[in-house]
Scaffold this motif. Structure first.
Motif, mmCIF file in Angstrom:
data_model
loop_
_atom_site.group_PDB
_atom_site.id
_atom_site.type_symbol
_atom_site.label_atom_id
_atom_site.label_comp_id
_atom_site.label_asym_id
_atom_site.label_seq_id
_atom_site.Cartn_x
_atom_site.Cartn_y
_atom_site.Cartn_z
ATOM 1 N N ASP A 170 -10.385 1.387 -8.321
ATOM 2 C CA ASP A 170 -9.707 1.064 -7.069
ATOM 3 C C ASP A 170 -10.314 1.847 -5.909
ATOM 4 O O ASP A 170 -10.604 3.030 -6.031
ATOM 5 N N TYR A 199 0.857 -1.184 0.000
ATOM 6 C CA TYR A 199 0.000 0.000 0.000
ATOM 7 C C TYR A 199 0.891 1.231 0.000
ATOM 8 O O TYR A 199 2.095 1.157 0.259
ATOM 9 N N ASN A 212 -3.713 3.703 -1.750
ATOM 10 C CA ASN A 212 -3.740 2.716 -2.826
ATOM 11 C C ASN A 212 -3.191 1.404 -2.295
ATOM 12 O O ASN A 212 -2.320 1.394 -1.426
ATOM 13 N N ARG A 213 -3.676 0.303 -2.842
ATOM 14 C CA ARG A 213 -3.275 -0.995 -2.324
ATOM 15 C C ARG A 213 -3.139 -2.018 -3.443
ATOM 16 O O ARG A 213 -3.730 -1.867 -4.514
ATOM 17 N N VAL A 214 -2.362 -3.043 -3.139
ATOM 18 C CA VAL A 214 -2.197 -4.179 -4.037
ATOM 19 C C VAL A 214 -2.450 -5.420 -3.200
ATOM 20 O O VAL A 214 -1.950 -5.539 -2.080
ATOM 21 N N ASP A 241 -12.267 -4.678 -4.564
ATOM 22 C CA ASP A 241 -12.702 -3.408 -5.161
ATOM 23 C C ASP A 241 -14.199 -3.433 -5.438
ATOM 24 O O ASP A 241 -14.907 -2.462 -5.160
ATOM 25 N N ILE A 296 2.197 3.708 -5.385
ATOM 26 C CA ILE A 296 1.696 2.637 -6.241
ATOM 27 C C ILE A 296 1.085 3.336 -7.442
ATOM 28 O O ILE A 296 0.114 4.077 -7.317
ATOM 29 N N SER A 297 1.704 3.143 -8.589
ATOM 30 C CA SER A 297 1.290 3.905 -9.775
ATOM 31 C C SER A 297 0.288 3.160 -10.645
ATOM 32 O O SER A 297 -0.411 3.773 -11.448
ATOM 33 N N ASP A 298 0.203 1.854 -10.505
ATOM 34 C CA ASP A 298 -0.703 1.063 -11.334
ATOM 35 C C ASP A 298 -2.093 1.047 -10.708
ATOM 36 O O ASP A 298 -2.536 0.054 -10.135
ATOM 37 N N THR A 299 -2.789 2.188 -10.781
ATOM 38 C CA THR A 299 -4.123 2.316 -10.194
ATOM 39 C C THR A 299 -5.121 2.706 -11.288
ATOM 40 O O THR A 299 -4.720 3.150 -12.368
ATOM 41 N N ASN A 300 -6.395 2.514 -10.986
ATOM 42 C CA ASN A 300 -7.431 2.979 -11.908
ATOM 43 C C ASN A 300 -8.617 3.491 -11.110
ATOM 44 O O ASN A 300 -8.645 3.382 -9.884
ATOM 45 N N CYS A 322 -9.627 3.125 -2.104
ATOM 46 C CA CYS A 322 -8.485 3.380 -1.223
ATOM 47 C C CYS A 322 -8.787 3.005 0.228
ATOM 48 O O CYS A 322 -9.932 3.023 0.668
#
Length: 158
Positions: free
Chosen positions: A137, A91, A96-98, A106, A130-134, A139
């Motif tokens: 997502d 995160y 943002n999180r993975v 989500d 974390i840049s790979d977000t849309n 938070c």
């Protein structure tokens, strides 16, 4: 964290063999505080989760992905949940999180009320970004790590 005025807590059961935070102590603590606990089962076809109240009668099984899930019970809808503990791998300070979830969380979190608290549980400090977000997502509001509780709402609003 402002959690004790909440009543319905969604929690996950840790996956055996994955480096997830063990939630059994949290479950015990919340049960001793008379909080209603909710567990989910996943439908892989619809990519939806169903949510069931945890009781002494709840039967838990391990699905094909190794995830402990309830085999049914009293269903509860996401708008009735006050707080969600979220499993994750990483995160950042923006919330943002993975995770492992293939988007299940989500979808689930988007069905919860806007005031539902989303709390990540992690062994690690946040990543720089974390840049790979849309836009789909959802938070986190907080993240609990072994050394610190991160208020991600403060970071987002400052």
């Amino acid at each position: 964290m402002p959690i004790w005025n909440r009543h319905v807590f969604h929690i996950f059961m840790s996956i055996e063999g994955k480096n997830e935070v063990q939630t059994s102590n949290i479950i015990d603590l919340l049960q001793h505080r008379n909080k209603q606990l909710v567990l989910s089962s996943s439908d892989m076809q619809s990519r939806q989760m169903k949510h069931f109240i945890l009781s002494e009668h709840t039967k838990i099984y391990t699905n094909t992905f190794g995830i402990p899930e309830p085999s049914g019970g009293i269903e509860i809808k996401p708008p009735n949940i006050d707080l969600v503990f979220v499993p994750l791998l990483a995160y950042d300070l923006k919330g943002n999180r993975v995770g492992f979830g293939k988007g299940f969380y989500d979808i689930f979190l988007s069905q919860c009320r806007p005031d539902c608290l989303k709390i990540g549980l992690s062994f690690f400090a946040p990543e720089a970004e974390i840049s790979d977000t849309n836009e789909m997502d959802i938070c986190l509001d907080y993240c609990v790590s072994p050394n610190k509780i991160y208020n991600l709402q403060e970071t987002i609003h400052n």
